[in-house]
Design an enzyme around this catalytic site. Sequence first.
Site, short mmCIF file in Angstrom:
data_model
loop_
_atom_site.label_atom_id
_atom_site.label_comp_id
_atom_site.label_asym_id
_atom_site.label_seq_id
_atom_site.Cartn_x
_atom_site.Cartn_y
_atom_site.Cartn_z
N GLU A 156 1.06 -19.64 -28.08
CA GLU A 156 1.81 -18.38 -27.98
C GLU A 156 2.45 -17.98 -29.31
O GLU A 156 2.50 -16.80 -29.65
CB GLU A 156 2.90 -18.53 -26.90
N ASP A 157 2.95 -18.96 -30.06
CA ASP A 157 3.80 -18.65 -31.22
C ASP A 157 3.14 -18.86 -32.58
O ASP A 157 3.73 -18.53 -33.60
CB ASP A 157 5.08 -19.49 -31.16
#
Length: 733
Positions: A86-87
């Site tokens: 996600e990051d």
Amino acid sequence: MLAQIDKKHYEKLHEILRLCRSNLKHSDESLIQRAFFMCYRAHDGEKRASGEPYFYHPVEVATILLEELPLDDVSVAAALLHDVIEDSGYTYEDLVAELGVEVADIVEGLTKISGIMINREITQAEGFRKMLLSMVKDIRVILIKFCDRLHNMRTLESLPEHRRLKIALETRDIYAPLAHRFGLGKMKVEFENLALKYIDPEMYEFLQQKIKLSRAERINYLNKMISPIKDDLEKQGFRIEVEGRAKHLFSIYNKMRNKNKTFEDIHDLYGIRVIVDTERVAECFAVYGFITQKYPPIPQHFKDYISIPKHNGYQSLHSAIIGPKGYVVELQIRTTRMHEFAELGVAAHWRYKEKISKDDASIDSFLRWARELIKDADSAASFMEGFKLNLYHDEIYVFTPKGDMKTMPASATPIDFAYAIHSEIGNGCIGAKVNGKIVRLNAQLKSGDRVEIITSKNQKPKSDWLKFVVTHRARLKIRSAINEERRLQIEKGRSMWEKLLSGGKKLFSDNDIIRQAKKYGIRTPADFFSALASQQISGEEIFERVSNARKEPPEAGAKASSSEAKQVEDYLQQARQDQDAPVSKKDDVVIAGMTNIAYAYAKCCQPVPGDDVIGFVTAEGLVKIHRKNCLNVSNENLLKSERIVSVAWNRKVETDFLAGIKIVGEDRIGITNQITAVISKFDTNIRSISLHARDGMFVGTLMVYVRNIEKLGTLMEKLKKVQGIFTVERLIS
């Protein structure tokens, strides 16, 4: 690589490896190290709201996992990398290459459910479905998510107040009940107490102070009971541990609020837990007997969760006894193994087995409720309703006449019980006997009741039942049966009217009919046909009235219909302007693992990302992409053809796709406006809308641009909620 990590970070790796050695049966230290270094690289330079390196967060999540819910080395690696996809720039494929499919699948599952519960109402229906499916696929996904949330709650001070409150409410209303569902008693208590700290900080501080002030008195009081109990039981040959336990803050808070009591009015703050070091369940009952000889029990507080465990597998004897000075003391008695399961729930299974499979029966029992939700619910919206009902209820245990036990929510009725046995028994329920006596269908059942359901083939579900049933399954089946009955009645009434019109010729308009049927309270053609089928009105009488009034001028209702038509035409004109919106499909799919292959989407089935798809190579060398359930490619011989190629969606596809929706419903005034209003609020481009009405019913076709199957599903759920809509389904060739 080691030179790039400073001493402090290197110590964290050593601490994780130490916990792996002490808390796990087996662990691949190479796997943990590779995950640790990837985590460090992915989050290098990132900061949390508190200012500390973001890298500390996944390390703490892995530490909590090892200390609170020790599972296996794969789970530890996934915990370290739970935010990586996600990051950071790392992809699922990167994780597979570095750490294997098992770790990558768990991380991907965690990525999918990240941010799903954006508020206490869980408004993102498609995200909710993903969460349940991720849990069913691998239960470790939700267990790691618990550890992630626990660390967030422990470090919540650095966030703004509005975000603290949002996360605390979410934790209280979703994560704490979910932890309870999985038997994680210790984690549930911490979730609730930390949530209270931010939801009602003044009361939290007040209770903290009260508990501290009374701590010495409580310890002294319990020690005076514990010492003689321990001595007496050990003299009888029992190997035991006896510990005092205080009611946790959130429990006290709830009792004060729900029963309008002050802190001083709460008299059951004291508790004793006896842990018997044995595998013989009978010893728990023997211990109970010895204790209650000295301290009288309160019979109505006795609960045997050993013989009949809770839905999450929890086992223990519960009671309340009268201690010195007349204080009420809660008593729990359990074996050592029961105690581990009470604290660790589903995670305790990893301590007792060498290898846990995702299909393991002991794990599957924890997920049975989720599987039932997925099976029963016909929409993501009904998922949510069932989810809440399943999380929050207390339980009762009810028996069939043959002695089979059913676990039901507290306040369940005979109708709920009937549907729990079979939907046909629920639909045909006309009465019930509880312990041999006839009761009303809305009577509330109690634990131990023996229930016999009386059925009739002529019975049909009543809308009034929805006012008192409490189970998700019963609500779902009742609504479904009522909708189907309504549809069949309309069809029957329409056939009756057509026969009355001699051969089915439509001599009169819908407005002609409604004008003459108004005095019966009928507002729509569908209402008219339904009333005709149920013999509430006379078809011959309406026919005569309409025939006599054919030449009367139209009433205001006709003008309203004309006005509606004008609004719809304006809307369609806007839709036609949008239909040529540019659509890009660069790298939308991967075909047979190759690149630069010419392809196009089949117009017969309109696939969108998330659909199971397959490719068919045409004579011109173009790959036509179809949904796998498309009739044009479902032929068995065709599927074995060499012209069929595998197709997968690109994970980062950002294209809008054309999709078709079929709607069937009542042709009532304003229905078209209601449908278009839903679509216009959904922030999507519309290519076309086509509605065809016939004798009180309509069939509509919508062609819309959507990003993926989740968005399409959400739009369909919203359309289903429009009053008068019977079915909303995907167009299939």
